[in-house]
Design an enzyme around this catalytic site. Sequence first.
Site, PDB file in Angstrom:
ATOM      1  N   LYS A   1       0.830  -1.217   0.000  1.00  0.00           N
ATOM      2  CA  LYS A   1       0.000   0.000   0.000  1.00  0.00           C
ATOM      3  C   LYS A   1       0.853   1.249   0.000  1.00  0.00           C
ATOM      4  O   LYS A   1       0.485   2.248  -0.606  1.00  0.00           O
ATOM      5  CB  LYS A   1      -0.964  -0.002   1.193  1.00  0.00           C
TER       6      LYS A   1
ATOM      7  N   LYS B   1      -3.715 -10.976  -6.654  1.00  0.00           N
ATOM      8  CA  LYS B   1      -5.048 -11.251  -6.093  1.00  0.00           C
ATOM      9  C   LYS B   1      -6.075 -10.263  -6.648  1.00  0.00           C
ATOM     10  O   LYS B   1      -5.722  -9.139  -7.012  1.00  0.00           O
ATOM     11  CB  LYS B   1      -5.011 -11.221  -4.561  1.00  0.00           C
TER      12      LYS B   1
ATOM     13  N   LYS C   1     -10.211  -4.790  -4.793  1.00  0.00           N
ATOM     14  CA  LYS C   1     -11.149  -3.724  -5.163  1.00  0.00           C
ATOM     15  C   LYS C   1     -10.423  -2.449  -5.573  1.00  0.00           C
ATOM     16  O   LYS C   1     -11.002  -1.580  -6.202  1.00  0.00           O
ATOM     17  CB  LYS C   1     -12.175  -3.464  -4.062  1.00  0.00           C
TER      18      LYS C   1
HETATM   19  P1  TYM Z   1     -10.327  -6.564   3.208  1.00  0.00           P
HETATM   20  O1  TYM Z   1     -11.396  -5.539   3.372  1.00  0.00           O
HETATM   21  O2  TYM Z   1      -9.190  -6.267   2.296  1.00  0.00           O
HETATM   22  O3  TYM Z   1     -10.956  -7.912   2.742  1.00  0.00           O
HETATM   23  C1  TYM Z   1     -12.070  -8.482   3.408  1.00  0.00           C
HETATM   24  C2  TYM Z   1     -11.966  -9.997   3.396  1.00  0.00           C
HETATM   25  O4  TYM Z   1     -11.918 -10.470   2.051  1.00  0.00           O
HETATM   26  C3  TYM Z   1     -10.810 -11.337   1.884  1.00  0.00           C
HETATM   27  N1  TYM Z   1     -10.289 -11.165   0.518  1.00  0.00           N
HETATM   28  C4  TYM Z   1     -10.093 -12.177  -0.346  1.00  0.00           C
HETATM   29  N2  TYM Z   1     -10.278 -13.495  -0.237  1.00  0.00           N
HETATM   30  C5  TYM Z   1      -9.998 -14.254  -1.324  1.00  0.00           C
HETATM   31  N3  TYM Z   1      -9.540 -13.761  -2.492  1.00  0.00           N
HETATM   32  C6  TYM Z   1      -9.324 -12.439  -2.645  1.00  0.00           C
HETATM   33  N4  TYM Z   1      -8.893 -11.948  -3.805  1.00  0.00           N
HETATM   34  C7  TYM Z   1      -9.596 -11.572  -1.535  1.00  0.00           C
HETATM   35  N5  TYM Z   1      -9.528 -10.226  -1.338  1.00  0.00           N
HETATM   36  C8  TYM Z   1      -9.931 -10.001  -0.083  1.00  0.00           C
HETATM   37  C9  TYM Z   1      -9.791 -10.876   2.928  1.00  0.00           C
HETATM   38  O5  TYM Z   1      -8.891 -11.908   3.244  1.00  0.00           O
HETATM   39  C10 TYM Z   1     -10.693 -10.519   4.082  1.00  0.00           C
HETATM   40  O6  TYM Z   1     -11.025 -11.671   4.830  1.00  0.00           O
HETATM   41  N6  TYM Z   1      -7.626  -5.950   7.320  1.00  0.00           N
HETATM   42  C11 TYM Z   1      -8.839  -6.562   6.797  1.00  0.00           C
HETATM   43  C12 TYM Z   1     -10.115  -6.105   7.495  1.00  0.00           C
HETATM   44  C13 TYM Z   1     -10.086  -6.297   8.961  1.00  0.00           C
HETATM   45  C14 TYM Z   1     -10.204  -7.534   9.650  1.00  0.00           C
HETATM   46  C15 TYM Z   1     -10.093  -7.205  11.035  1.00  0.00           C
HETATM   47  C16 TYM Z   1     -10.388  -8.856   9.229  1.00  0.00           C
HETATM   48  C17 TYM Z   1      -9.898  -5.315   9.880  1.00  0.00           C
HETATM   49  N7  TYM Z   1      -9.925  -5.877  11.120  1.00  0.00           N
HETATM   50  C18 TYM Z   1     -10.170  -8.187  12.008  1.00  0.00           C
HETATM   51  C19 TYM Z   1     -10.463  -9.841  10.231  1.00  0.00           C
HETATM   52  C20 TYM Z   1     -10.348  -9.500  11.587  1.00  0.00           C
HETATM   53  C21 TYM Z   1      -8.953  -6.183   5.337  1.00  0.00           C
HETATM   54  O7  TYM Z   1      -8.430  -5.186   4.904  1.00  0.00           O
HETATM   55  O8  TYM Z   1      -9.771  -6.993   4.640  1.00  0.00           O
END
Ligand code: TYM
Length: 334
Positions: free
Chosen positions: A115, A197, A200
């Site tokens: 990032k 991957k 978004k």
């Molecule tokens: P975020 O918002 O990037 O993504 C949300 C969830 O989607 C999963 N994910 C994917 N899984 C499979 N293939 C992909 N291409 C893909 N892109 C995203 C992510 O693994 C995630 O589970 N830091 C986290 C949000 C967060 C969080 C937490 C998660 C904040 N606090 C506490 C768990 C526990 C994040 O940015 O996810």
Amino acid sequence: MIGDKKVILSGMQSTGSLTLGNYLGALKNWVSLCEEYECFYMVADLHSITLRQDPAQFRKSARNLLTLYIAAGLDPHKNCIYFQSHVPQHAQLAWVLNCFTYMGELNRMTQFKDKSAKHSDNINAGLYTYPVLMAADILLFQSDLVPVGKDQLQHLEITRDIAQRVNAIYGDVFTIPEPYIGKAGAKIMSLQDPTKKMSKSDENPNASIYLTDDKDTVIRKFKRAVTDSEANIAYNDEQAGIHNLIDIYGACTGKTPDEVVREFNGKGYGDFKMAVGEAVADTLSPIQTRFDELSKDKAYIDSIIKDNAEKASYYAEKTLRKVMKKVGFTEKIR
Ligand code: TYM
């Protein structure tokens, strides 16, 4: 534990539209867990401001995400669905945990490196300490399991390290959480570059399927998906594009990779891409319909937002008080 149930917490950032990766890697797996576990799913809005947000758009995306959780099948009476910013204990615990996290650990986080390379004009301290807030989210509920996609495993590891460090100093403060990775869809790749991957924040809209994409758009994006010149539907690492399409089709239909390979034996890539597009569109369509219905019911969504924030705060406060006491802060006079 809450009662006799183990605890789950997870969340998603509330920026832009969710992708098929978010859905298949995380949200889809969350739906069935509430019978066995006490589940907390937050809209991770505090995390979202590590990148600059337009206030009106940010507010809208956060509400849309919470609505989408319900539209995707999370029953808000069986799952605690809330905004992270409505539960201030997240930020309070994050401060304490910041003082138990080493810069050397944060320097190793690949998401921070990615990032900050992408947003070199805004490498803020929040982006750097983001994993500490995530650790606070998880530890605040004494979570046993954290259902996420594979890309979050490094953040889970640092959470465990921080928790173990605090426990080693002060005794039994935190439950040590485990990641929970679904069998299918744990890492959905970009349709335009299957070595990356699906994300978004990808600038190329053809690289990602958004949960809001209509059927024509979904099919068009799959038709354009980058594959290879093997002309053979097989599940191996050399054919990353086809591998990804098999994963997506399998996650949407419940079939194993072997079953998918057998089903399309002898068929061309064109037919296969069309079938994947159809399966994805069929998966998304009921979610989109439900989302549109729910979005019109402002009073209902408002009541969920209010009630669940109260429930989350109750459990969060319990842990926060315990931590403050163990660390040695003077207790409030009540
Ligand atoms: P975020 O918002 O990037 O993504 C949300 C969830 O989607 C999963 N994910 C994917 N899984 C499979 N293939 C992909 N291409 C893909 N892109 C995203 C992510 O693994 C995630 O589970 N830091 C986290 C949000 C967060 C969080 C937490 C998660 C904040 N606090 C506490 C768990 C526990 C994040 O940015 O996810």
